[in-house]
Design a protein around this motif. Structure first.
Motif, mmCIF file in Angstrom:
data_model
loop_
_atom_site.group_PDB
_atom_site.id
_atom_site.type_symbol
_atom_site.label_atom_id
_atom_site.label_comp_id
_atom_site.label_asym_id
_atom_site.label_seq_id
_atom_site.Cartn_x
_atom_site.Cartn_y
_atom_site.Cartn_z
ATOM 1 N N THR A 252 0.708 -1.146 0.151
ATOM 2 C CA THR A 252 0.094 -0.055 0.140
ATOM 3 C C THR A 252 0.733 1.308 -0.081
ATOM 4 O OG1 THR A 252 -0.063 0.147 2.453
ATOM 5 C CG2 THR A 252 -1.851 -0.964 1.239
ATOM 6 N N THR A 253 2.108 1.147 -0.463
ATOM 7 C CA THR A 253 2.893 2.353 -0.018
ATOM 8 C C THR A 253 2.787 3.733 -0.658
ATOM 9 O OG1 THR A 253 4.799 0.777 0.442
ATOM 10 C CG2 THR A 253 5.400 3.040 -0.159
ATOM 11 N N ALA A 254 2.213 3.409 -2.056
ATOM 12 C CA ALA A 254 1.891 4.883 -2.692
ATOM 13 C C ALA A 254 0.459 4.962 -3.057
ATOM 14 C CB ALA A 254 2.919 5.181 -3.696
ATOM 15 N N ALA A 255 -0.370 4.347 -2.551
ATOM 16 C CA ALA A 255 -1.679 4.230 -2.764
ATOM 17 C C ALA A 255 -2.461 5.652 -2.600
ATOM 18 C CB ALA A 255 -2.699 3.245 -2.028
ATOM 19 N N GLY A 256 -2.186 6.135 -1.564
ATOM 20 C CA GLY A 256 -2.867 7.493 -1.257
ATOM 21 C C GLY A 256 -2.371 8.328 -2.156
ATOM 22 N N ASP A 257 -0.985 8.379 -2.378
ATOM 23 C CA ASP A 257 -0.157 9.433 -3.508
ATOM 24 C C ASP A 257 -0.939 9.284 -5.035
ATOM 25 O OD1 ASP A 257 1.078 10.290 -1.454
ATOM 26 O OD2 ASP A 257 2.920 8.783 -1.968
ATOM 27 N N THR A 258 -0.962 7.812 -5.010
ATOM 28 C CA THR A 258 -1.660 7.871 -6.492
ATOM 29 C C THR A 258 -2.933 8.193 -6.649
ATOM 30 O OG1 THR A 258 -0.259 5.657 -6.862
ATOM 31 C CG2 THR A 258 -1.952 6.006 -8.345
ATOM 32 N N PHE A 259 -4.003 7.882 -5.639
ATOM 33 C CA PHE A 259 -5.130 8.322 -5.580
ATOM 34 C C PHE A 259 -5.103 10.047 -5.702
ATOM 35 C CE2 PHE A 259 -8.505 10.502 -3.195
ATOM 36 C CZ PHE A 259 -9.791 9.725 -3.332
ATOM 37 N N ASN A 260 -4.462 10.649 -4.990
ATOM 38 C CA ASN A 260 -4.352 12.217 -5.065
ATOM 39 C C ASN A 260 -4.117 12.543 -6.590
ATOM 40 O OD1 ASN A 260 -4.625 13.707 -2.671
ATOM 41 N ND2 ASN A 260 -4.084 11.834 -1.936
ATOM 42 N N GLY A 261 -3.078 12.016 -7.282
ATOM 43 C CA GLY A 261 -2.525 12.282 -8.320
ATOM 44 C C GLY A 261 -3.769 12.083 -9.430
ATOM 45 N N GLY A 262 -4.430 10.984 -9.344
ATOM 46 C CA GLY A 262 -5.578 10.470 -10.223
ATOM 47 C C GLY A 262 -6.709 11.540 -10.066
ATOM 48 N N LEU A 263 -7.026 11.876 -8.743
ATOM 49 C CA LEU A 263 -8.048 12.634 -8.573
ATOM 50 C C LEU A 263 -7.893 14.239 -9.305
ATOM 51 C CD1 LEU A 263 -10.622 13.599 -6.826
ATOM 52 C CD2 LEU A 263 -9.075 14.379 -5.086
ATOM 53 N N LEU A 264 -6.715 14.684 -9.236
ATOM 54 C CA LEU A 264 -6.199 15.884 -9.737
ATOM 55 C C LEU A 264 -6.419 16.127 -11.334
ATOM 56 C CD1 LEU A 264 -5.296 18.833 -8.487
ATOM 57 C CD2 LEU A 264 -5.566 17.100 -6.945
ATOM 58 N N VAL A 265 -5.753 15.057 -11.732
ATOM 59 C CA VAL A 265 -5.824 14.931 -13.205
ATOM 60 C C VAL A 265 -7.311 14.847 -13.648
ATOM 61 C CG1 VAL A 265 -5.299 13.307 -15.199
ATOM 62 C CG2 VAL A 265 -3.498 13.814 -13.406
ATOM 63 N N SER A 266 -8.033 13.896 -13.090
ATOM 64 C CA SER A 266 -9.410 14.035 -13.523
ATOM 65 C C SER A 266 -9.995 15.299 -13.509
ATOM 66 C CB SER A 266 -10.195 12.703 -12.663
ATOM 67 O OG SER A 266 -11.476 12.458 -13.296
ATOM 68 N N LEU A 267 -10.084 16.089 -12.337
ATOM 69 C CA LEU A 267 -10.483 17.411 -12.032
ATOM 70 C C LEU A 267 -10.307 18.358 -13.203
ATOM 71 C CD1 LEU A 267 -10.514 17.657 -8.098
ATOM 72 C CD2 LEU A 267 -12.643 17.244 -9.636
ATOM 73 N N CYS A 268 -8.831 18.455 -13.506
ATOM 74 C CA CYS A 268 -8.490 19.101 -14.453
ATOM 75 C C CYS A 268 -8.952 18.834 -15.853
ATOM 76 C CB CYS A 268 -7.011 18.934 -14.790
ATOM 77 S SG CYS A 268 -5.924 19.685 -13.409
#
Length: 318
Positions: A252-268
């Motif tokens: 689970t090391t970077a799961a939260g970071d990947t979630f945040n990246g995906g969230l921002l890209v989709s909102l953009c």
């Protein structure tokens, strides 16, 4: 023209040891694999934004050492603008020591090193990048005075400010009042609000505490329960629990970071919040199925394929 994401945050060399169980105080255990992997929450989120299709710039400090220069080259290969990633003479690149157990849980210790130079003065010197961005995404592995300064500059220039409040620690109202959207997990939400987040009702209580501090959008990631979203739009409160994708996690090391990246890209890209969180959930789900930090972050094509397969599978079972 694509909307611009500026990620401000940490860069670490992750030293990862896989173990059957975490050691107790005074105990020595034997691991079964060891790797040095590029990490740091800021770097992970910048890489996630870029791999998932976002126009991404990174603001960070690394050591003037071999790993620091190597990781800058890796950022460029991922399509990240590195104009505001600066090697600092006389210090090492940040380091994280990570144990990962057989249940895919992790246990992490961090030495900030060059990350400590991402302070108020550095941010002021590089403020043009903040002013030019549409979104600022930051975390808590760098000095708080730099984060507050960046958030205030962003607010003054209509740059949307997103804080992923990790690692968990208390934060000043001065910082929170300059945040547009916050994305804690359950532990971080409890640290910030005093509310133990266990389900939708308690998540709603925690979100209200954060709304009262001036934050209009709260997204609490809740593992197997999904992600709870709470938004105040034109004075109206809207809340929703968005289901996760069911996968078998290995790390689970970077799961939260990947979630945040995906969230921002989709909102953009103009997605509404529900669609953006679903996309982010898919990104995080793919991440936990792989080992490491940046090594686990998927590409846009992989996420779209995963979501398509999941949708088809769901439809077959209706």
């Amino acid at each position: 023209m694509k909307k611009q994401i500026l990620v401000l945050g940490s860069v670490n060399a992750d030293h990862v040891l896989r173990v059957s169980q975490f050691p107790r105080p005074g105990e020595t255990i034997t691991g079964h694999s060891y790797n040095i992997i590029s990490g740091g929450k800021g770097a992970n989120q910048a890489v996630a934004c870029a791999r998932l299709g976002g126009s991404t710039q990174f603001m960070a400090c690394v050591g003037d050492d071999g790993f620091g220069h190597q990781v800058i080259r890796q950022f460029v290969e991922d399509g990240i603008n590195t104009e505001t990633v600066e090697p600092i003479a006389g210090v090492n690149t940040g380091v994280a020591l990570i144990f990962v157990d057989q249940r895919a849980e992790n246990f992490i210790g961090i030495a900030a090193e060059a990350n400590n130079r991402l302070n108020r003065e550095f941010v002021i010197d590089h403020q043009k990048a903040i002013k030019d961005a549409d979104y600022l995404l930051t975390q808590l592995e760098t000095p708080e005075d730099g984060i507050i300064t960046a958030a205030k500059i962003a607010r003054e220039n209509q740059t949307f400010v997103v804080l992923n409040p990790a690692p968990a620690k208390p934060l000043s109202d001065d910082l929170l009042s300059n945040i547009d959207m916050i994305t804690p997990n359950q532990t971080e939400a409890e640290m910030l609000t005093g509310v133990v987040v266990q389900g939708q009702s308690s998540a709603s209580q925690a979100a209200q505490v954060l709304h009262d501090k001036g934050i209009s959008i709260v997204i609490i990631t809740m593992g197997s329960q999904g992600a709870f979203t709470s938004m105040i739009v034109e004075g109206q409160l809207s809340q929703e629990m968005i289901a996760p994708y069911r996968v078998e996690p290995v790390d689970t090391t970077a799961a939260g970071d990947t979630f945040n990246g995906g969230l921002l890209v989709s909102l953009c890209e103009g997605s509404n919040m529900t669609s953006a969180v679903r996309f982010a959930n898919a990104c995080g789900a793919l991440s936990v199925m792989r080992h490491g930090a940046q090594t686990s972050i998927p590409s846009r094509v992989e996420v779209e394929t995963f979501m398509s397969v999941q949708t088809e599978s769901h439809q077959r079972h209706i």
